[in-house]
Write a protein that holds these residues in place. Structure first.
Motif, PDB file in Angstrom:
ATOM      1  N   LEU A   1       0.838  -1.196   0.000  1.00  8.29           N
ATOM      2  CA  LEU A   1       0.000   0.000   0.000  1.00  8.29           C
ATOM      3  C   LEU A   1       0.875   1.248   0.000  1.00  8.29           C
ATOM      4  O   LEU A   1       1.672   1.458   0.912  1.00  8.29           O
ATOM      5  CB  LEU A   1      -0.924   0.005   1.221  1.00  8.29           C
ATOM      6  N   HIS A   2       0.723   2.082  -1.037  1.00  4.67           N
ATOM      7  CA  HIS A   2       1.529   3.286  -1.189  1.00  4.67           C
ATOM      8  C   HIS A   2       0.634   4.520  -1.143  1.00  4.67           C
ATOM      9  O   HIS A   2      -0.475   4.522  -1.689  1.00  4.67           O
ATOM     10  CB  HIS A   2       2.290   3.264  -2.515  1.00  4.67           C
ATOM     11  N   PHE A   3       1.148   5.569  -0.543  1.00  5.44           N
ATOM     12  CA  PHE A   3       0.392   6.812  -0.474  1.00  5.44           C
ATOM     13  C   PHE A   3       0.245   7.448  -1.851  1.00  5.44           C
ATOM     14  O   PHE A   3      -0.795   8.035  -2.171  1.00  5.44           O
ATOM     15  CB  PHE A   3       1.080   7.802   0.478  1.00  5.44           C
ATOM     16  N   LEU A   4       1.282   7.359  -2.689  1.00  3.72           N
ATOM     17  CA  LEU A   4       1.274   8.090  -3.963  1.00  3.72           C
ATOM     18  C   LEU A   4       0.252   7.549  -4.958  1.00  3.72           C
ATOM     19  O   LEU A   4      -0.173   8.275  -5.849  1.00  3.72           O
ATOM     20  CB  LEU A   4       2.674   8.058  -4.591  1.00  3.72           C
ATOM     21  N   ASN A   5      -0.128   6.273  -4.842  1.00  5.58           N
ATOM     22  CA  ASN A   5      -1.174   5.768  -5.728  1.00  5.58           C
ATOM     23  C   ASN A   5      -2.488   5.557  -4.986  1.00  5.58           C
ATOM     24  O   ASN A   5      -3.343   4.792  -5.414  1.00  5.58           O
ATOM     25  CB  ASN A   5      -0.735   4.472  -6.425  1.00  5.58           C
ATOM     26  N   LEU A   6      -2.598   6.284  -3.836  1.00  7.98           N
ATOM     27  CA  LEU A   6      -3.830   6.248  -3.031  1.00  7.98           C
ATOM     28  C   LEU A   6      -4.204   4.813  -2.680  1.00  7.98           C
ATOM     29  O   LEU A   6      -5.342   4.388  -2.818  1.00  7.98           O
ATOM     30  CB  LEU A   6      -4.975   6.944  -3.764  1.00  7.98           C
TER      31      LEU A   6
END
Length: 578
Positions: A471-476
């Motif tokens: 889970l990455h912040f940049l791809n929500l």
């Protein structure tokens, strides 16, 4: 000597040594990636024959695997861990999948395919035979006759072929419940003259490993010769050597090709002298070959030789068992434990034992963290005692610095004398960090090289502890259809790491110098980005360790109240009291 500066320097150097920046980590510290499931390639090669060199088919000859499998007669392989078939044309083990390992985490993911027949994409197979003088040996196109319909742990199969000179060849293949084949080659001479022959075995492979090979993780050609493990071999070196290859004269040993999690290996008799080596028969087409001693077989006589062939997963306990029970020398070295093997194997053993108790490797990592921190608690107490002592003597140190600022040699003598009188050690504050470095690196290697950690879930979204946080912040968190680059793949675990480090540093005494304060302020967020691409299990260990350190610091501050006072304030306070 400023103890706080030493501790900051140790943290920075530890980060550089262990991880480095992204440009260096790909080479020296490959980060966790989705498990490799295939082997590149696509060119056919044949077994060596007297008077002919192994060669590769042109790319236009490559057919679909299903087509190739249907072109020749076969004997099925069925064990608790393996499925596939033996090719009766050439007597090759060239069709093998690992039942208990899947390519991906998807429910409908196919099992890992390890071996594929010659003529198909990604060809990878093992073959066994004879070469010699006065003997018409079976070749790659020879059709063997099988006694038996299926190879299982309880039902070996025998492949037979007789030439026109009255020489009969029998190959008896057995397999255990795991990944080890036993191949017994027999040659009976019913002809009128003696024959000289020597047995061989080979593993042929098209393409290099998709797993990166670096000084921390070796993949590619590997072997043990005369009780010495050889990690210096590489596909690049085989390309340079060509068909001349690289040869080893050895008594026993083993050789083959290793990926991150999978291995194929020829294992001759441990007491037999063999000529072993690796070669490249065409660009990106490789072979591991071992040949035994030549034998002279007179009329009416026969000869037999037995060797083993491993094809499967590099499971730690299994390799250790084959090493002890079957006498395969240094077989556990098929896993590239590296320099800290003496630490890594015990850490893996603890993790594995705790996992068997709790059933979750993530929980096992957390329990391991508690154990490590518990063992290091006396060291932490000594660290705080030393740091408190350094705070206590800081006014005297300042006085000595002012008195001898023009004479460094005298200053060092007086400082050493002061440390002895006050019974303080300026380097003790770095000891816990130095002790943790090999433990932390060992856990990194355990997560990277042991298949037992592959596809092991923790909780919620963490379904593979050996892979990065998905889970990455940049791809929500997956809502946007793109994957951020590794150095920007900031996930929830990385954020928790940064926050926990920030809280830990907030509890530390405020450094005297502004430059140190800036370093301490930036360090948590720098480490957050550096650690983001690494295995989730490693971040869980560090996060747990940080929160334990916070709790430990809170308790120790109550034991040493002077540590809660900023260094400058402590100096002023003590001076006023004087």
């Amino acid at each position: 000597m400023d103890n706080q500066r030493n501790m900051i320097l140790a943290i920075v150097l530890s980060a550089i040594v262990l991880f480095g920046w992204q440009a260096l980590s790909d080479r020296f510290f490959p980060v966790a990636k989705p498990p490799v499931t295939k082997i590149e390639g696509g060119k056919e090669q044949v077994l060596p024959q007297p008077g002919a060199d192994p060669a590769a088919d042109s790319p236009v000859a490559i057919r679909a695997r299903g087509v190739v499998l249907g072109e020749t007669p076969r004997i099925a392989i069925d064990t608790p861990k393996l499925a596939g078939s033996i090719n009766l044309q050439g007597a090759r083990i060239d069709d093998l999948v690992l039942k208990t390992y899947k390519e991906t985490l998807a429910k409908d993911s196919p099992p890992i395919r390890l071996l594929s027949p010659s003529g198909s994409p990604e060809a990878y197979y093992a073959g066994f035979g004879w070469t010699g003088d006065g003997v018409d040996a079976p070749g790659p196109n020879t059709i063997w006759t099988a006694m038996g319909t299926k190879l299982t742990p309880s039902t070996p199969v025998t492949l037979s072929w007789t030439n026109q000179r009255g020489q009969r060849f029998d190959t008896v293949i057995a397999v255990d419940a795991d990944y080890m084949f036993t191949v017994t080659q027999k040659l009976a001479n019913s002809g009128v003259g003696a024959v000289a022959a020597r047995p061989y075995g080979l593993v042929a492979r098209d393409g290099v490993s998709k797993d990166p090979s670096s000084w921390t993780l070796h993949t590619g050609p590997i072997g043990v010769f005369n009780d010495t493990a050889n990690y210096d071999l590489s596909f690049e070196k085989l390309d340079e050597a060509g068909q001349a290859g690289t040869r080893f004269a050895s008594t026993g040993g083993w050789l083959g090709f290793g990926d991150k999690y999978w291995l194929t290996a020829l294992v001759p008799d441990s007491k037999s002298a063999v000529d072993a080596g690796f070669l490249s028969t065409a660009p990106k087409v490789y072979q591991a070959v071992q040949t035994g001693k030549p034998v002279l077989i007179g009329p009416g006589k026969s000869s037999a030789v037995t060797q083993r062939f491993f094809a499967g997963a590099k499971e730690v306990a299994l390799l250790d068992r084959y090493e002890t029970e079957l006498g395969v020398p240094m077989f556990s070295r098929a896993i590239d434990w590296g320099w800290f093997r003496v630490i890594e194997k015990p850490i893996f053993w603890v993790l594995d034992q705790v996992f068997k108790l709790v059933g979750n490797f993530g929980v096992a990592i957390i329990i391991l963290t508690f154990l490590v921190r518990g063992l290091m608690f006396p060291i932490a107490q000594k660290q705080f005692r030393s740091m408190a002592g350094m705070r206590r003597v800081q006014p005297k140190m300042k006085e000595l610095q002012e008195r001898h600022k023009g004479d460094k040699a005298k200053l060092q003598q007086e400082l050493l004398k002061l440390y002895q009188e006050e019974k303080v050690n300026p380097l003790a504050g770095c000891l816990p960090i130095l002790v943790q470095i090999p433990v932390f690196y060992a856990l990194y290697k355990v997560l990277m090289v042991t298949i037992e950690m592959r596809h092991q879930p923790f909780i919620l979204w963490i379904r593979d502890l050996s892979a990065p946080d998905p889970l990455h912040f940049l791809n929500l968190f997956g809502l946007l259809d793109f994957t951020p680059p590794a150095f920007l793949g900031l996930g929830i675990l990385a954020l928790l790491l940064g926050v926990s480090m920030w809280l830990q540093f907030r509890l530390n005494p405020t450094p005297m110098e502004p430059a140190q304060q800036q370093v301490m302020a930036l360090m948590p967020w720098i480490m957050m980005f550096i650690m983001a691409p690494f295995a989730a299990g490693l971040l869980i260990y560090w996060i747990t360790s940080n929160f334990l350190t916070i709790a430990q610091q809170a308790w120790l501050y109550r034991q040493y109240p002077v540590m809660e006072i900023p260094a400058s304030a402590a100096t002023v306070t003590v001076t006023k009291k004087k």
